[in-house]
Design an enzyme around this catalytic site. Sequence first.
Site, PDB file in Angstrom:
ATOM      1  N   LYS A  55       0.848  -1.205   0.000  1.00 36.72           N
ATOM      2  CA  LYS A  55       0.000   0.000   0.000  1.00 36.72           C
ATOM      3  C   LYS A  55       0.880   1.251   0.000  1.00 36.72           C
ATOM      4  O   LYS A  55       0.668   2.188  -0.772  1.00 36.72           O
ATOM      5  CB  LYS A  55      -0.938   0.016   1.218  1.00 36.72           C
ATOM      6  CG  LYS A  55      -2.069  -1.004   1.140  1.00 36.72           C
ATOM      7  CD  LYS A  55      -2.881  -1.024   2.441  1.00 36.72           C
ATOM      8  CE  LYS A  55      -3.873  -2.167   2.471  1.00 36.72           C
ATOM      9  NZ  LYS A  55      -4.659  -2.218   3.716  1.00 36.72           N
ATOM     10  N   ALA A  74      -0.931   0.823   6.007  1.00 35.61           N
ATOM     11  CA  ALA A  74      -1.174  -0.115   7.113  1.00 35.61           C
ATOM     12  C   ALA A  74      -2.136  -1.204   6.660  1.00 35.61           C
ATOM     13  O   ALA A  74      -2.899  -1.019   5.703  1.00 35.61           O
ATOM     14  CB  ALA A  74      -1.750   0.634   8.313  1.00 35.61           C
ATOM     15  N   ASP A  75      -2.078  -2.317   7.354  1.00 34.88           N
ATOM     16  CA  ASP A  75      -3.041  -3.387   7.086  1.00 34.88           C
ATOM     17  C   ASP A  75      -3.372  -4.106   8.386  1.00 34.88           C
ATOM     18  O   ASP A  75      -2.506  -4.261   9.247  1.00 34.88           O
ATOM     19  CB  ASP A  75      -2.485  -4.382   6.074  1.00 34.88           C
ATOM     20  CG  ASP A  75      -3.606  -5.255   5.529  1.00 34.88           C
ATOM     21  OD1 ASP A  75      -4.402  -4.760   4.717  1.00 34.88           O
ATOM     22  OD2 ASP A  75      -3.725  -6.428   5.955  1.00 34.88           O
ATOM     23  N   THR A  76      -4.633  -4.509   8.513  1.00 40.37           N
ATOM     24  CA  THR A  76      -5.113  -5.190   9.722  1.00 40.37           C
ATOM     25  C   THR A  76      -5.771  -6.513   9.348  1.00 40.37           C
ATOM     26  O   THR A  76      -6.600  -6.554   8.426  1.00 40.37           O
ATOM     27  CB  THR A  76      -6.166  -4.315  10.452  1.00 40.37           C
ATOM     28  OG1 THR A  76      -5.559  -3.071  10.798  1.00 40.37           O
ATOM     29  CG2 THR A  76      -6.684  -4.987  11.713  1.00 40.37           C
ATOM     30  N   ALA A 111       0.024  -4.158  10.672  1.00 40.11           N
ATOM     31  CA  ALA A 111       1.363  -3.748  10.244  1.00 40.11           C
ATOM     32  C   ALA A 111       1.294  -2.313   9.755  1.00 40.11           C
ATOM     33  O   ALA A 111       0.326  -1.917   9.095  1.00 40.11           O
ATOM     34  CB  ALA A 111       1.861  -4.655   9.128  1.00 40.11           C
TER      35      ALA A 111
END
Length: 203
Positions: A55, A74-76, A111
């Site tokens: 991203k 960010a990624d969840t 992250a």
Amino acid sequence: MNTNPDLILASASPRRSELLRQLGVRFRVLTADIDETPELNEKPEQYVQRLAREKAQTILRSAQRPAHLAVLGADTIVVCDGQLLGKPADADQAAAMLSQLSAHTHRVLTAVCVCNDEKLQIRLSDTEVTFRALSAHDTDCYIRSGEPFGKAGAYAVQGLGAAFVTGISGSYSGVVGLPLFETAQLLKEFDVPTALDRGCPDE
Ligand SMILES: Cc1cn([C@H]2C[C@H](O)[C@@H](COP(=O)(O)OP(=O)(O)OP(=O)(O)O)O2)c(=O)[nH]c1=O
């Protein structure tokens, strides 16, 4: 917060914007549309960090980015019984995810990646969340509220989903989508000021 930004937030998530505002960061949003398909045998920790990196790098390379600005992506994801739960595609998937989370402890991994033309850094936040047992009525009503959609694991701890959570061990902001302790550390490394660095919060 579009005037004289210090950072590009590569995210369409309103929660991430809200959390970054909490730190008093001056940023502008540019959204990155990436393929979120997991790779074969990819571990959850690898997957979530790869997506955060992709991203951020997609926006870093885009012509829209003002050259001097660092980018944050960010990624969840939710991991329950070793299974990776992303955002539910429909009500059936949301119901299946919620029944898996019921009366269990799961992990929420978020992250955060910050990069510029010289360097790239990633931090991983790993939080345990425990749910009470959910009845069919709970699940039905919750899905009808619409809240599960667009949320990893089909719930929002910052919303009605909080009624299901008996405990959290780790980072609350990480569960919502942007771990603020780790984010503030990363921003320091990239000389991106928060309200603390400026000496007083934005009004
Ligand atoms: C577990 C949990 C997740 N979430 C949200 C955070 C993320 O927005 C979303 C996970 O999806 P992501 O793919 O991480 O992010 P996104 O698609 O919303 O935004 P973008 O890719 O543009 O950055 O789930 C909550 O809002 N509350 C919660 O309690």
